[in-house]
Design an enzyme around this catalytic site. Structure first.
Site, short mmCIF file in Angstrom:
data_model
loop_
_atom_site.label_atom_id
_atom_site.label_comp_id
_atom_site.label_asym_id
_atom_site.label_seq_id
_atom_site.Cartn_x
_atom_site.Cartn_y
_atom_site.Cartn_z
N ILE A 64 0.84 -1.21 0.00
CA ILE A 64 0.00 0.00 0.00
C ILE A 64 0.87 1.25 0.00
O ILE A 64 0.61 2.22 -0.72
CB ILE A 64 -0.98 -0.01 1.20
CG1 ILE A 64 -1.95 -1.20 1.05
CG2 ILE A 64 -1.75 1.30 1.29
CD1 ILE A 64 -2.78 -1.51 2.29
N SER A 85 -6.54 -1.63 10.99
CA SER A 85 -6.90 -2.88 10.31
C SER A 85 -8.25 -3.43 10.76
O SER A 85 -8.64 -3.27 11.93
CB SER A 85 -5.82 -3.93 10.61
OG SER A 85 -6.22 -5.21 10.17
N TYR A 117 -1.43 -9.60 15.87
CA TYR A 117 -1.41 -8.53 14.86
C TYR A 117 -2.61 -7.60 15.09
O TYR A 117 -2.46 -6.38 15.19
CB TYR A 117 -1.44 -9.11 13.44
CG TYR A 117 -1.71 -8.06 12.39
CD1 TYR A 117 -0.71 -7.17 12.02
CD2 TYR A 117 -2.97 -7.94 11.80
CE1 TYR A 117 -0.96 -6.18 11.08
CE2 TYR A 117 -3.23 -6.95 10.86
CZ TYR A 117 -2.22 -6.08 10.50
OH TYR A 117 -2.47 -5.10 9.58
N LYS A 124 -2.70 -3.52 16.43
CA LYS A 124 -3.40 -2.44 15.73
C LYS A 124 -4.50 -1.83 16.61
O LYS A 124 -4.76 -0.63 16.54
CB LYS A 124 -4.00 -2.97 14.42
CG LYS A 124 -2.95 -3.31 13.36
CD LYS A 124 -2.29 -2.06 12.84
CE LYS A 124 -1.41 -2.31 11.64
NZ LYS A 124 -0.84 -1.06 11.11
N LYS A 159 4.45 -9.79 -1.31
CA LYS A 159 3.99 -10.09 0.05
C LYS A 159 3.97 -11.59 0.35
O LYS A 159 3.67 -11.99 1.47
CB LYS A 159 2.57 -9.53 0.25
CG LYS A 159 2.53 -8.03 0.43
CD LYS A 159 1.14 -7.55 0.81
CE LYS A 159 0.85 -7.81 2.27
NZ LYS A 159 -0.47 -7.33 2.68
N TRP A 199 -16.43 -24.45 2.62
CA TRP A 199 -16.81 -24.81 1.26
C TRP A 199 -16.86 -23.56 0.39
O TRP A 199 -17.74 -23.37 -0.43
CB TRP A 199 -18.15 -25.57 1.24
CG TRP A 199 -18.06 -26.88 1.96
CD1 TRP A 199 -18.51 -27.18 3.22
CD2 TRP A 199 -17.42 -28.07 1.48
NE1 TRP A 199 -18.20 -28.48 3.55
CE2 TRP A 199 -17.53 -29.05 2.50
CE3 TRP A 199 -16.75 -28.44 0.30
CZ2 TRP A 199 -17.00 -30.34 2.36
CZ3 TRP A 199 -16.23 -29.71 0.17
CH2 TRP A 199 -16.37 -30.64 1.20
N TYR A 230 -10.87 -17.91 12.83
CA TYR A 230 -11.00 -17.43 11.44
C TYR A 230 -12.20 -16.50 11.30
O TYR A 230 -13.29 -16.79 11.80
CB TYR A 230 -11.18 -18.65 10.52
CG TYR A 230 -10.95 -18.36 9.07
CD1 TYR A 230 -9.67 -18.16 8.57
CD2 TYR A 230 -12.02 -18.30 8.16
CE1 TYR A 230 -9.45 -17.91 7.24
CE2 TYR A 230 -11.81 -18.05 6.82
CZ TYR A 230 -10.51 -17.85 6.37
OH TYR A 230 -10.30 -17.60 5.03
#
Length: 307
Positions: free
Chosen positions: A13, A112, A135, A139, A174, A199, A266
């Protein structure tokens, strides 16, 4: 001529931002230690590049800049070293924010969507604060510090931009942290069925880097300090990403579904609520996902990253 500093300016970025600012006539300084940035991202850049860590660089050399765009951070969300992540992301951030306040410099920084953890979609700014990894936590603490400074220094110009899943030109260095658009396109071009977690109905707010750069430019003229989402405002599933890539690349691949090893932390569905971004910055995404993918693939072909 206004002078700007872009920390992490050789990254994905940061480099897009540095080149756009240069095109608009700003004098641009890039600060990057090249731990994850790449010189090829800055081909065409004609400003100064300072190669130092954000923790060690002598800040006095930047006293005459008008704006700091703080993009530098460890962005590898799989890194588990908590001390390292907090030192670079949070202490590095604090150091530059203090310097900006002391010298009356506008400060625009990258936050983020990782600050939301498993907050329900669409994510509003006030839902943040339960990150899933170090992470996201690093932030989140930056945002907490920023909020305190906004109250303490009401005349300061502090803008936090919570990026969602950014994709586009100059992300190819990256590696595993590059977007799913790049990862899946690469697999398909190599003749493989694209692999996604079972899925394929997990949804992400995929925002084109050109919109993210525009949000940063708008942040320069914001009337008041704020922390806002920067996304597309629309979530797309991984199955749909493959559908669009098939169309743009002229393929007909079917996904190969694999188990998700990160299931417990997740994010199943990210989608930016953009009402505050519109209110405070006048930000509205210009790139629809399908058009953005087309534009990106064109750029990758032109620059010979894909055939």
């Amino acid at each position: 001529m206004m002078k700007v500093l872009v920390t992490g300016g050789a990254g994905f970025i940061g480099s897009n931002l540095a080149l756009e600012l240069q095109d608009r006539g700003y004098e641009v300084i890039v600060l990057d230690d090249f731990s994850s940035g790449h010189f090829k991202n800055l081909i065409g850049f004609e400003g100064d590049v300072v190669t130092e860590s954000i923790l060690d660089v002598d800040l006095n050399r930047f006293r005459d800049v008008d704006i700091i765009f703080h993009q530098a951070a460890i962005t590898d969300t799989t890194i588990q070293d908590q001390k390292l992540m907090m030192q670079i992301n949070t202490e590095g951030f604090r150091r530059f924010l203090d310097f900006a306040i002391e010298n009356n410099i506008k400060f625009i920084y990258a936050s983020s969507a990782a600050t939301y953890g498993n907050a329900p979609a669409p994510q509003k700014e006030e839902y943040a604060g339960k990150p899933n990894n170090i992470y996201g936590f690093s932030k989140w603490i930056c945002d907490c510090i920023a909020k305190k400074y906004m109250e303490k220094y009401p005349d300061a110009h502090i803008i936090g931009l919570r990026y969602f899943n950014v994709f586009g030109p100059r992300e190819q260095y990256k590696g595993k942290m590059a977007s799913m658009i790049w990862q899946l396109a690469k697999q398909m071009i190599e003749g493989k069925n694209p692999k996604i977690f079972k899925w394929g109905e997990q949804k992400r707010d995929q925002v084109y880097v050109k919109d993210v750069v525009r949000a940063n430019l708008l942040a320069m003229d914001a009337k008041e300090s704020c922390i806002v989402n920067v996304g597309s405002g629309r979530a797309v599933s991984f199955n749909y990403i493959i559908e669009v890539l098939n169309k743009v690349l002229g393929f007909d691949y079917t996904p190969e579904y694999i188990d998700n090893p990160y299931k417990e932390f997740y994010q199943e569905h990210t989608e930016a609520d953009l009402s505050k971004a519109k209110k405070y910055l006048g930000y509205k995404p210009e790139w629809k996902f399908e058009k953005a993918v087309e534009d990106y693939i064109k750029w990758l072909k032109k620059n010979k990253y894909i055939k």
